[in-house]
Scaffold this motif. Structure first.
Motif, mmCIF file in Angstrom:
data_model
loop_
_atom_site.group_PDB
_atom_site.id
_atom_site.type_symbol
_atom_site.label_atom_id
_atom_site.label_comp_id
_atom_site.label_asym_id
_atom_site.label_seq_id
_atom_site.Cartn_x
_atom_site.Cartn_y
_atom_site.Cartn_z
ATOM 1 N N UNK A 28 2.789 -21.645 -4.770
ATOM 2 C CA UNK A 28 3.233 -22.714 -3.877
ATOM 3 C C UNK A 28 3.221 -22.239 -2.422
ATOM 4 N N UNK A 29 3.642 -21.007 -2.181
ATOM 5 C CA UNK A 29 3.682 -20.466 -0.820
ATOM 6 C C UNK A 29 2.285 -20.161 -0.286
ATOM 7 N N UNK A 30 1.332 -19.991 -1.174
ATOM 8 C CA UNK A 30 -0.038 -19.674 -0.769
ATOM 9 C C UNK A 30 -0.902 -20.918 -0.609
ATOM 10 N N UNK A 31 -0.388 -22.063 -1.040
ATOM 11 C CA UNK A 31 -1.149 -23.315 -0.967
ATOM 12 C C UNK A 31 -1.637 -23.556 0.465
ATOM 13 N N UNK A 32 -2.909 -23.888 0.592
ATOM 14 C CA UNK A 32 -3.477 -24.171 1.895
ATOM 15 C C UNK A 32 -3.954 -22.950 2.656
ATOM 16 N N UNK A 33 -3.888 -21.792 2.038
ATOM 17 C CA UNK A 33 -4.307 -20.564 2.717
ATOM 18 C C UNK A 33 -5.797 -20.562 3.029
ATOM 19 N N UNK A 34 -6.577 -21.258 2.198
ATOM 20 C CA UNK A 34 -8.010 -21.339 2.461
ATOM 21 C C UNK A 34 -8.810 -20.188 1.888
ATOM 22 N N UNK A 35 -8.228 -19.508 0.928
ATOM 23 C CA UNK A 35 -8.958 -18.431 0.253
ATOM 24 C C UNK A 35 -9.183 -18.825 -1.195
ATOM 25 N N UNK A 36 -10.340 -18.438 -1.719
ATOM 26 C CA UNK A 36 -10.644 -18.716 -3.116
ATOM 27 C C UNK A 36 -9.831 -17.807 -4.043
ATOM 28 N N UNK A 37 -9.662 -16.545 -3.633
ATOM 29 C CA UNK A 37 -8.935 -15.567 -4.444
ATOM 30 C C UNK A 37 -7.949 -14.810 -3.563
ATOM 31 N N UNK A 38 -6.787 -14.525 -4.123
ATOM 32 C CA UNK A 38 -5.766 -13.761 -3.409
ATOM 33 C C UNK A 38 -5.161 -12.753 -4.366
ATOM 34 N N UNK A 39 -5.011 -11.517 -3.910
ATOM 35 C CA UNK A 39 -4.326 -10.482 -4.663
ATOM 36 C C UNK A 39 -3.007 -10.186 -3.942
ATOM 37 N N UNK A 40 -1.948 -10.115 -4.725
ATOM 38 C CA UNK A 40 -0.616 -9.945 -4.174
ATOM 39 C C UNK A 40 0.193 -9.050 -5.100
ATOM 40 N N UNK A 41 0.953 -8.135 -4.515
ATOM 41 C CA UNK A 41 1.844 -7.286 -5.299
ATOM 42 C C UNK A 41 3.291 -7.666 -5.026
ATOM 43 N N UNK A 42 4.093 -7.678 -6.084
ATOM 44 C CA UNK A 42 5.536 -7.902 -5.957
ATOM 45 C C UNK A 42 6.227 -6.774 -6.707
ATOM 46 N N UNK A 43 7.105 -6.082 -6.029
ATOM 47 C CA UNK A 43 7.888 -5.015 -6.652
ATOM 48 C C UNK A 43 9.360 -5.365 -6.502
ATOM 49 N N UNK A 44 10.071 -5.414 -7.621
ATOM 50 C CA UNK A 44 11.497 -5.697 -7.622
ATOM 51 C C UNK A 44 12.218 -4.364 -7.781
ATOM 52 N N UNK A 45 13.113 -4.083 -6.830
ATOM 53 C CA UNK A 45 13.713 -2.754 -6.746
ATOM 54 C C UNK A 45 15.235 -2.828 -6.704
ATOM 55 N N UNK A 46 15.847 -1.651 -6.817
ATOM 56 C CA UNK A 46 17.279 -1.497 -6.645
ATOM 57 C C UNK A 46 17.611 -1.220 -5.191
ATOM 58 N N UNK A 47 18.895 -1.071 -4.913
ATOM 59 C CA UNK A 47 19.369 -0.908 -3.537
ATOM 60 C C UNK A 47 18.854 0.373 -2.886
#
Length: 151
Positions: A28-47
Protein backbone atom coordinates in the motif's frame (compact mmCIF):
# COMPACT_ATOMS: atom_id res chain seq x y z
CA UNK A 1 4.07 -4.18 -8.81
CA UNK A 2 6.13 -7.21 -7.85
CA UNK A 3 7.40 -6.80 -4.26
CA UNK A 4 10.32 -8.90 -3.13
CA UNK A 5 10.07 -8.62 0.66
CA UNK A 6 12.73 -9.99 2.98
CA UNK A 7 11.67 -10.14 6.64
CA UNK A 8 14.04 -10.86 9.51
CA UNK A 9 12.93 -11.32 13.09
CA UNK A 10 15.76 -10.27 15.41
CA UNK A 11 13.35 -10.27 18.34
CA UNK A 12 11.01 -12.96 19.67
CA UNK A 13 8.20 -13.50 17.14
CA UNK A 14 5.33 -13.76 19.64
CA UNK A 15 2.77 -11.08 18.94
CA UNK A 16 4.64 -9.66 15.93
CA UNK A 17 2.94 -9.12 12.57
CA UNK A 18 3.15 -11.93 10.04
CA UNK A 19 5.07 -11.45 6.81
CA UNK A 20 1.73 -11.37 4.94
CA UNK A 21 0.62 -8.31 6.97
CA UNK A 22 3.96 -6.57 6.45
CA UNK A 23 3.67 -7.28 2.70
CA UNK A 24 0.13 -5.82 2.55
CA UNK A 25 1.13 -2.64 4.40
CA UNK A 26 4.32 -2.24 2.35
CA UNK A 27 2.48 -2.72 -0.94
CA UNK A 28 0.00 0.00 0.00
CA UNK A 29 2.84 2.41 0.84
CA UNK A 30 4.60 1.59 -2.43
CA UNK A 31 1.52 2.13 -4.60
CA UNK A 32 2.23 4.65 -7.34
CA UNK A 33 6.00 4.36 -7.07
CA UNK A 34 6.22 3.65 -10.79
CA UNK A 35 8.48 0.63 -10.57
CA UNK A 36 7.68 -2.80 -11.93
CA UNK A 37 9.70 -4.56 -9.20
CA UNK A 38 10.79 -3.47 -5.74
CA UNK A 39 13.02 -5.24 -3.23
CA UNK A 40 12.64 -4.24 0.39
CA UNK A 41 14.06 -5.55 3.66
CA UNK A 42 12.29 -5.36 7.02
CA UNK A 43 14.08 -6.33 10.21
CA UNK A 44 12.18 -6.43 13.50
CA UNK A 45 14.53 -5.95 16.43
CA UNK A 46 14.73 -5.54 20.18
CA UNK A 47 15.63 -2.36 22.05
CA UNK A 48 19.38 -2.98 22.22
CA UNK A 49 19.83 -3.42 18.47
CA UNK A 50 17.59 -0.43 17.72
CA UNK A 51 19.52 1.76 20.19
CA UNK A 52 22.84 0.69 18.67
CA UNK A 53 21.69 1.49 15.12
CA UNK A 54 20.10 4.76 16.22
CA UNK A 55 23.36 5.81 17.89
CA UNK A 56 25.57 4.73 14.99
CA UNK A 57 23.52 6.16 12.14
CA UNK A 58 21.57 9.07 13.68
CA UNK A 59 23.78 9.92 16.67
CA UNK A 60 20.71 9.70 18.92
CA UNK A 61 20.46 7.96 22.27
CA UNK A 62 18.11 5.02 22.86
CA UNK A 63 15.90 2.85 20.70
CA UNK A 64 13.45 4.34 18.20
CA UNK A 65 10.32 3.01 16.53
CA UNK A 66 11.51 2.77 12.92
CA UNK A 67 14.74 3.45 11.07
CA UNK A 68 14.84 3.75 7.28
CA UNK A 69 17.94 2.98 5.28
CA UNK A 70 17.46 3.96 1.62
CA UNK A 71 19.59 2.17 -0.96
CA UNK A 72 21.39 4.23 -3.54
CA UNK A 73 22.62 2.30 -6.55
CA UNK A 74 26.08 3.19 -7.82
CA UNK A 75 26.11 5.88 -10.47
CA UNK A 76 25.12 4.55 -13.88
CA UNK A 77 23.40 1.45 -12.53
CA UNK A 78 19.82 0.54 -11.71
CA UNK A 79 18.53 -1.56 -8.86
CA UNK A 80 15.21 -2.93 -7.68
CA UNK A 81 16.33 -2.41 -4.07
CA UNK A 82 14.51 0.44 -2.33
CA UNK A 83 16.17 -0.03 1.05
CA UNK A 84 15.65 -1.47 4.50
CA UNK A 85 13.46 -0.76 7.50
CA UNK A 86 14.42 -1.64 11.06
CA UNK A 87 11.44 -1.63 13.41
CA UNK A 88 11.84 -1.93 17.18
CA UNK A 89 9.15 -4.23 18.60
CA UNK A 90 9.28 -3.03 22.23
CA UNK A 91 9.06 0.63 21.18
CA UNK A 92 6.09 -0.05 18.89
CA UNK A 93 4.31 -1.92 21.70
CA UNK A 94 5.05 0.83 24.24
CA UNK A 95 3.94 3.62 21.89
CA UNK A 96 0.72 1.82 20.96
CA UNK A 97 -0.19 1.47 24.65
CA UNK A 98 0.76 5.08 25.44
CA UNK A 99 -1.25 6.38 22.47
CA UNK A 100 -4.17 4.04 23.28
CA UNK A 101 -4.30 2.59 19.79
CA UNK A 102 -4.38 -1.01 18.58
CA UNK A 103 -0.87 -2.41 18.30
CA UNK A 104 -1.61 -3.73 14.79
CA UNK A 105 -2.57 -0.20 13.67
CA UNK A 106 0.70 1.18 15.03
CA UNK A 107 2.70 -1.56 13.28
CA UNK A 108 1.00 -0.66 9.99
CA UNK A 109 1.77 3.01 10.62
CA UNK A 110 5.47 2.30 11.25
CA UNK A 111 5.76 0.28 8.02
CA UNK A 112 4.01 2.99 5.99
CA UNK A 113 5.98 5.78 7.69
CA UNK A 114 9.30 4.01 7.12
CA UNK A 115 8.57 3.28 3.47
CA UNK A 116 7.59 6.88 2.83
CA UNK A 117 11.02 7.86 4.17
CA UNK A 118 12.57 5.38 1.72
CA UNK A 119 10.54 7.08 -1.03
CA UNK A 120 12.06 10.44 -0.11
CA UNK A 121 9.38 11.92 2.15
CA UNK A 122 10.50 13.65 5.33
CA UNK A 123 9.20 15.67 8.26
CA UNK A 124 12.09 18.04 8.93
CA UNK A 125 9.88 21.11 8.50
CA UNK A 126 6.15 21.72 8.98
CA UNK A 127 5.31 21.81 5.25
CA UNK A 128 7.04 18.49 4.54
CA UNK A 129 5.61 16.94 7.71
CA UNK A 130 2.07 17.93 6.71
CA UNK A 131 2.52 16.43 3.24
CA UNK A 132 3.94 13.19 4.65
CA UNK A 133 1.25 12.90 7.33
CA UNK A 134 -1.54 13.39 4.77
CA UNK A 135 -0.09 10.60 2.67
CA UNK A 136 0.21 8.31 5.73
CA UNK A 137 -3.39 9.05 6.76
CA UNK A 138 -4.68 8.26 3.24
CA UNK A 139 -2.72 5.00 2.94
CA UNK A 140 -3.72 3.82 6.41
CA UNK A 141 -7.37 4.66 5.73
CA UNK A 142 -7.21 2.52 2.56
CA UNK A 143 -5.86 -0.29 4.75
CA UNK A 144 -8.78 0.13 7.18
CA UNK A 145 -6.95 1.99 9.96
CA UNK A 146 -7.91 5.28 11.56
CA UNK A 147 -5.86 8.46 11.39
CA UNK A 148 -2.75 7.73 13.49
CA UNK A 149 -2.38 11.39 14.43
CA UNK A 150 -5.72 11.68 16.22
CA UNK A 151 -5.25 11.96 19.96
Amino acid sequence: MNLQLSVQYGAGRAGLPAKSSLRRWASAALHGLGRERVALGVRIVGAAESADLNRRFRRKHGPTNVLSFPFEAPSGTRSEVLGDLVICAPVVRREARAQRKPERAHWAHMVVHGILHLRGYDHMNRRDATMMEKKEIRILKELGFVNPYLS
